[in-house]
Scaffold this motif. Sequence first.
Motif, mmCIF file in Angstrom:
data_model
loop_
_atom_site.group_PDB
_atom_site.id
_atom_site.type_symbol
_atom_site.label_atom_id
_atom_site.label_comp_id
_atom_site.label_asym_id
_atom_site.label_seq_id
_atom_site.Cartn_x
_atom_site.Cartn_y
_atom_site.Cartn_z
ATOM 1 N N LEU A 326 59.264 46.261 84.766
ATOM 2 C CA LEU A 326 60.426 45.374 84.868
ATOM 3 C C LEU A 326 61.384 45.822 85.959
ATOM 4 N N GLY A 327 60.996 46.879 86.687
ATOM 5 C CA GLY A 327 61.811 47.281 87.835
ATOM 6 C C GLY A 327 62.683 48.495 87.613
ATOM 7 N N PRO A 412 52.257 51.818 86.924
ATOM 8 C CA PRO A 412 52.669 51.324 85.606
ATOM 9 C C PRO A 412 51.495 50.895 84.725
ATOM 10 N N VAL A 413 50.415 50.392 85.332
ATOM 11 C CA VAL A 413 49.274 49.972 84.495
ATOM 12 C C VAL A 413 48.791 51.110 83.616
ATOM 13 N N ASN B 55 47.256 42.840 88.288
ATOM 14 C CA ASN B 55 48.082 44.049 88.303
ATOM 15 C C ASN B 55 48.369 44.514 89.728
ATOM 16 N N CYS B 59 52.107 44.588 91.765
ATOM 17 C CA CYS B 59 52.549 45.926 92.167
ATOM 18 C C CYS B 59 52.590 46.889 90.984
ATOM 19 N N LEU B 60 51.736 46.650 90.001
ATOM 20 C CA LEU B 60 51.645 47.572 88.874
ATOM 21 C C LEU B 60 50.484 48.530 89.076
ATOM 22 N N ASP B 61 49.653 48.237 90.063
ATOM 23 C CA ASP B 61 48.460 49.040 90.309
ATOM 24 C C ASP B 61 48.217 49.046 91.816
ATOM 25 N N ILE B 80 58.771 54.143 96.531
ATOM 26 C CA ILE B 80 58.924 53.830 95.102
ATOM 27 C C ILE B 80 60.153 52.968 94.838
ATOM 28 N N HIS B 81 61.208 53.167 95.618
ATOM 29 C CA HIS B 81 62.416 52.378 95.375
ATOM 30 C C HIS B 81 62.192 50.918 95.731
ATOM 31 N N ALA B 84 60.058 49.370 93.097
ATOM 32 C CA ALA B 84 60.837 49.090 91.885
ATOM 33 C C ALA B 84 61.667 47.826 92.083
ATOM 34 N N ARG B 87 59.364 44.769 91.801
ATOM 35 C CA ARG B 87 59.020 44.475 90.403
ATOM 36 C C ARG B 87 60.233 43.898 89.680
ATOM 37 N N ASN B 88 61.392 44.369 90.071
ATOM 38 C CA ASN B 88 62.607 43.976 89.392
ATOM 39 C C ASN B 88 63.067 42.567 89.775
ATOM 40 N N PRO B 113 65.938 43.961 82.767
ATOM 41 C CA PRO B 113 65.804 43.892 84.230
ATOM 42 C C PRO B 113 67.155 43.765 84.920
ATOM 43 N N PHE B 116 68.587 47.209 85.115
ATOM 44 C CA PHE B 116 67.936 47.967 86.191
ATOM 45 C C PHE B 116 68.418 47.486 87.556
ATOM 46 N N ARG B 160 62.742 37.067 80.055
ATOM 47 C CA ARG B 160 62.957 38.388 80.646
ATOM 48 C C ARG B 160 62.392 38.447 82.075
#
Lengths: 419, 234
Positions: A326-327, A412-413, B55, B59-61, B80-81, B84, B87-88, B113, B116, B160
Amino acid sequence: MKLITYKFILFIRLLLREFKAQKLRMSLTVAAIAWGTISVTLLMAFTVGLQQQMRKASSGLGGRIMILWGGQTSKVFQGLPPGRRIHLHPEDVDLLKKRIPEIEQISEEYLRWGVTLDYNGKQINKLVSGVAPSFKDMRSHYAQMGGRFINKIDYEEKKRVIFLGTRVCEELFGNDDPVGKRILVNSIPFTVIGVMVDKLQNSNYHGPDENYTIIPATTFVAIFGDPWLDNIVFSMKEGVDSDLVEQELFRVMGGKYRFDPTDSPALWTWDLVKNKEIERKIFLGIVIFMWFIGGMTLLIAGVGVANIMYVAVRERTREIGTKIALGAQRKHIIWQFLTEALSIAFVGGLIGISFSILICSLFRALPMEGALELLSEPTVNVPVAFITVGTLAVIGLFSGIFPARKAASVDPVEALRYE
Amino acid sequence: MMNNGTLISLSGITKHYDTGKVKVRALQGIDLEIKRGEFIAIIGPSGSGKSTLMNIVGCLDTPTAGEYLLDGRPVANMGIHQLAAIRNKKIGFIFQNFNLLPYATAYENVELPLIFAGAPGAIRKEKIMRNLSMVGLSERADHKPTELSGGEMQRVAIARALANDPEVILADEPTGNLDTRSGKEIIEIFERLNVEGRSVVTITHDMSIAERCHRIVRLKDGIIESDTRNGNKI
Ligand SMILES: Nc1ncnc2c1ncn2[C@@H]1O[C@H](COP(=O)(O)OP(=O)(O)OP(=O)(O)O)[C@@H](O)[C@H]1O
Ligand SMILES: [Mg+2]
């Protein structure tokens, strides 16, 4: 700056929500830290208290003193046969004082058992001892408020004054104030001048000091007419080797009574200086052992805390994955665990230290007699308490942060897939 | 939305899993372009690599090889920022099993979210309530997931995902755990979001749902078997 404060408030909100949600786990961790703190802190508090009480008790009989009795020769000396009895005489006191400069204070001691004490018709039989005023400091015979020990004038003028042990006083006077009262000692009138303060005493040579009475040695001789002393008590100056003093003692006495200075049964001595040294070493051993146990207890508590934190992170890995998805940034996750661990440690530590202090005060307030008196002065060691809480906090922190960091660092996965 | 340009561009994406002896090739070279405002269904047999693909897009994988451009920028080069933040704000991801925080209310879940993102309180409140009413759950803001049905939970998850107004909604079998009626509600929400101009990509096993999408990408054994728009091959 405003933004930071603002983000901080947001962050605290998030934290409080999770606190609320995880009541059980949080309270368990708090309890683990509190319990660990109490165990270690109390263990050390009682060790310190015990140490202090032991020190007091061992000085109950007296400080750097040696006690001397007459004995029996076992060696032929200058044509004299073995088996001669050596009796101590009043003039020996001056002789020793003059010949052995290491001696600081000295007193003769006469003893008579079964003397009848009579107060208003109430009679008890007790031990009466005749000594010099120097006995007071050497043997810790301090008077309670309103009274005093025998002094130089009493001694020089053979006054009929008597100093009571606490138990004697209780038996004879009950709750009455004894100071200034007249009692009969074997039918001879004496004035009570003082009662000994309560003291811890872990060794004695004619019963505990609370259970006998003291009069000036001069008065004693005048009444009972003893030709010989029971013993001589003397104190040694600071830093003096008591073994050397003892050798000197045998030399001086051997010269007077004509026995071989190496003939040890000729005189009996009790060296409290050496005794104390041994006692000190034994107790040092006990203290080191207690510290060891304390360390082990801390370790076990630490393992408990680490376990709870670690399990929590495992449980929460999916949650961390969700948040990252979720960031959330890594700092969000780390900060959460950090503040969480610190708050838990703070609350747990506070509870632990408060309870320890409470229990210690309870023990201090409780009336304790006899051997239990050794437990009556537990003292919370503040650095120990803080080190304990700090250690548990750090353990909790690391066992929480490292897995959380890991969960927040992988894709995250992977965290989401975690079962 | 801004334009109908390319939002997501995948070329030669592969994903291999090294599981001891066997090497699983979940994706074996995917070329795919997703434009703004598209409504796409990804279908295919179990194990064909749909989730793996989704995924990576979300950007989760990370892919084993290949290039992924998001808004023309290579994701592989992002820190990473930046990831994030993407994803956010840019992507709203919806899971088959909802992944709601169990101890937080619907309101609080939607708030995450926004927290964040560091959104101010007033804006948070406004957005949360708007999104919850969009999925028809304004009355259930104070309910915890355990007090909600599966369909309602998934709608909270959608609210969400929409919190920071993402350009694209990615959903991995969002109706997989739901009954037909609840599934239909979800799809209707997706259609509305798409009409508003948002890109929606959803994995599904349900052909009736897939047919409501404008484009269907069919995967098989880690490659794209077919890619059709309104029945026409691309
Ligand atoms: N973490 C992993 N380690 C090893 N193999 C994996 C992993 N994740 C997925 N796979 C394998 O990759 C392949 C594709 O999996 P994926 O989850 O993408 O399939 P899917 O199309 O989503 O299937 P389904 O419709 O059942 O959800 C499968 O063969 C799966 O076993
Ligand atoms: Mg799947």
